[in-house]
Design an enzyme around this catalytic site. Sequence first.
Site, PDB file in Angstrom:
ATOM      1  N   ASP A 115       4.787  12.138  -7.925  1.00 18.11           N
ATOM      2  CA  ASP A 115       4.727  11.087  -6.900  1.00 18.11           C
ATOM      3  C   ASP A 115       3.711  11.477  -5.833  1.00 18.11           C
ATOM      4  O   ASP A 115       3.854  12.508  -5.176  1.00 18.11           O
ATOM      5  CB  ASP A 115       6.103  10.925  -6.240  1.00 18.11           C
ATOM      6  CG  ASP A 115       6.096   9.804  -5.215  1.00 18.11           C
ATOM      7  OD1 ASP A 115       6.271   8.640  -5.616  1.00 18.11           O
ATOM      8  OD2 ASP A 115       5.884  10.088  -4.012  1.00 18.11           O
ATOM      9  N   HIS A 147       3.128   0.991   0.077  1.00 18.54           N
ATOM     10  CA  HIS A 147       3.823   2.104   0.738  1.00 18.54           C
ATOM     11  C   HIS A 147       4.842   1.631   1.789  1.00 18.54           C
ATOM     12  O   HIS A 147       5.936   2.167   1.892  1.00 18.54           O
ATOM     13  CB  HIS A 147       2.783   3.036   1.363  1.00 18.54           C
ATOM     14  CG  HIS A 147       3.225   4.455   1.478  1.00 18.54           C
ATOM     15  ND1 HIS A 147       2.385   5.525   1.248  1.00 18.54           N
ATOM     16  CD2 HIS A 147       4.417   5.003   1.810  1.00 18.54           C
ATOM     17  CE1 HIS A 147       3.042   6.651   1.423  1.00 18.54           C
ATOM     18  NE2 HIS A 147       4.278   6.364   1.780  1.00 18.54           N
ATOM     19  N   TYR A 149      -1.261  10.996   1.278  1.00 20.80           N
ATOM     20  CA  TYR A 149      -0.968  12.428   1.179  1.00 20.80           C
ATOM     21  C   TYR A 149      -2.224  13.297   1.058  1.00 20.80           C
ATOM     22  O   TYR A 149      -2.156  14.508   1.230  1.00 20.80           O
ATOM     23  CB  TYR A 149      -0.028  12.715  -0.004  1.00 20.80           C
ATOM     24  CG  TYR A 149       1.281  11.963   0.021  1.00 20.80           C
ATOM     25  CD1 TYR A 149       1.714  11.303   1.166  1.00 20.80           C
ATOM     26  CD2 TYR A 149       2.101  11.893  -1.104  1.00 20.80           C
ATOM     27  CE1 TYR A 149       2.904  10.591   1.186  1.00 20.80           C
ATOM     28  CE2 TYR A 149       3.300  11.186  -1.090  1.00 20.80           C
ATOM     29  CZ  TYR A 149       3.682  10.527   0.062  1.00 20.80           C
ATOM     30  OH  TYR A 149       4.864   9.827   0.074  1.00 20.80           O
ATOM     31  N   LYS A 191       0.385   5.192  -4.061  1.00 22.52           N
ATOM     32  CA  LYS A 191       0.793   4.133  -3.123  1.00 22.52           C
ATOM     33  C   LYS A 191      -0.389   3.688  -2.265  1.00 22.52           C
ATOM     34  O   LYS A 191      -1.314   4.461  -2.030  1.00 22.52           O
ATOM     35  CB  LYS A 191       1.909   4.652  -2.186  1.00 22.52           C
ATOM     36  CG  LYS A 191       3.007   5.411  -2.906  1.00 22.52           C
ATOM     37  CD  LYS A 191       4.153   5.815  -2.003  1.00 22.52           C
ATOM     38  CE  LYS A 191       5.062   6.795  -2.726  1.00 22.52           C
ATOM     39  NZ  LYS A 191       4.720   8.195  -2.523  1.00 22.52           N
TER      40      LYS A 191
END
Length: 305
Positions: free
Chosen positions: A53, A118, A58, A87
């Site tokens: 994930d 998201h 990120y 996302k």
Amino acid sequence: MSEKLNATKVNYKLNNGKTMPALGFGTFCAPEDQSIVKDCVIAAVKAGYRHIDTAYLYQDEKAIGDALQELFKEGVVKREELFITTKVWPNFWDKVEESFSTSLKNLQLEYVDLVLQHWPLCYPKITDNETGYIVFTPTDDQGNIMEEKDASYLETYKQLEKIYLDENDHRIRSIGVSNYTVDNLKDLFRDPTIQTCPSVNQIAIHPGKPQNEIVDYCQEKGIVVTGYTPYGSQGGPALKLPLIKQLSEKLDMSVNEVVISYFLNRNLVIIPRTWKTERLPQSLHYKKLPKEIIEQISNVKIDFE
Ligand SMILES: NC(=O)C1=CN([C@@H]2O[C@H](COP(=O)(O)OP(=O)(O)OC[C@H]3O[C@@H](n4cnc5c(N)ncnc54)[C@H](OP(=O)(O)O)[C@@H]3O)[C@@H](O)[C@H]2O)C=CC1
Ligand SMILES: O=C1O[C@H](CO)[C@@H](O)[C@@H]1O
């Protein structure tokens, strides 16, 4: 006492017929040294994880992509054996193609298994003058989060759906949402221009935060629920709860396995994270649990979000 089962072998069927592994490796809060991300992803896959994930937010997709390339080259796994989620962050609420194609390029993949919106939010795209990077969560002079005026968060799902439904575009296997409430989902279902039901809703779930209402609603609608922050996020406070420690001893499992069991017994996907490879073996197994233990874990008092 029931036997320990391998959580990496559990899969759920999505509403479009695809399968999704119940245990995924979370990758938020990546260390600055991205070689740690690469090493952890490789170790996770070698330990049996088949689901990773990540998110544009990120900023670790390139390192994850490097890890995947190495795993493919070494013949550890084939692309089709993995399930990769990314996302679209709210700055890209109306620029889904831009966000997704960047993620895909960084991940060095031809397709992604699941793309999620998201948050049901629209942020303006503001560039930081000093760094030249986009400000992920823009705030005004008073520190309030800035939201785009006259924008609809459903636009992001619509743009995702357009790519997903395009018969000549094979880059997205399933689409879904994250941080959607029941009201957000009702809003989406009410929109006559939307043709699909999201396959997944990814929301915060951990001991003491069962999210029963939204979980029940999604499961009734055939939407698979993924629980994020399963260990309570930074520092893993849920793993330190006296109840989880007691259950770990009573059930002869690690504290992590108690939490994984809590999720899998509720037919939820779990995406725990560790940046310490030596901790990975503690998050691979689960057991069948009676309803009373699930309720105890759901109702435990917590002092973190
Ligand atoms: N859709 C969304 O909005 C969101 C999605 N997510 C996703 O969910 C994933 C999981 O959530 P996340 O916030 O990362 O937090 P988690 O609940 O997975 O907890 C991670 C923390 O637990 C610690 N930990 C893990 N194993 C152990 C252990 N055996 N003993 C002690 N501590 C341990 C980790 O420390 P260490 O690394 O030192 O081992 C880390 O500090 C994210 O990585 C991300 O992929 C997260 C937030 C929001
Ligand atoms: O994925 C995410 O992680 C951060 C911190 O929880 C959150 O803002 C985002 O949804």
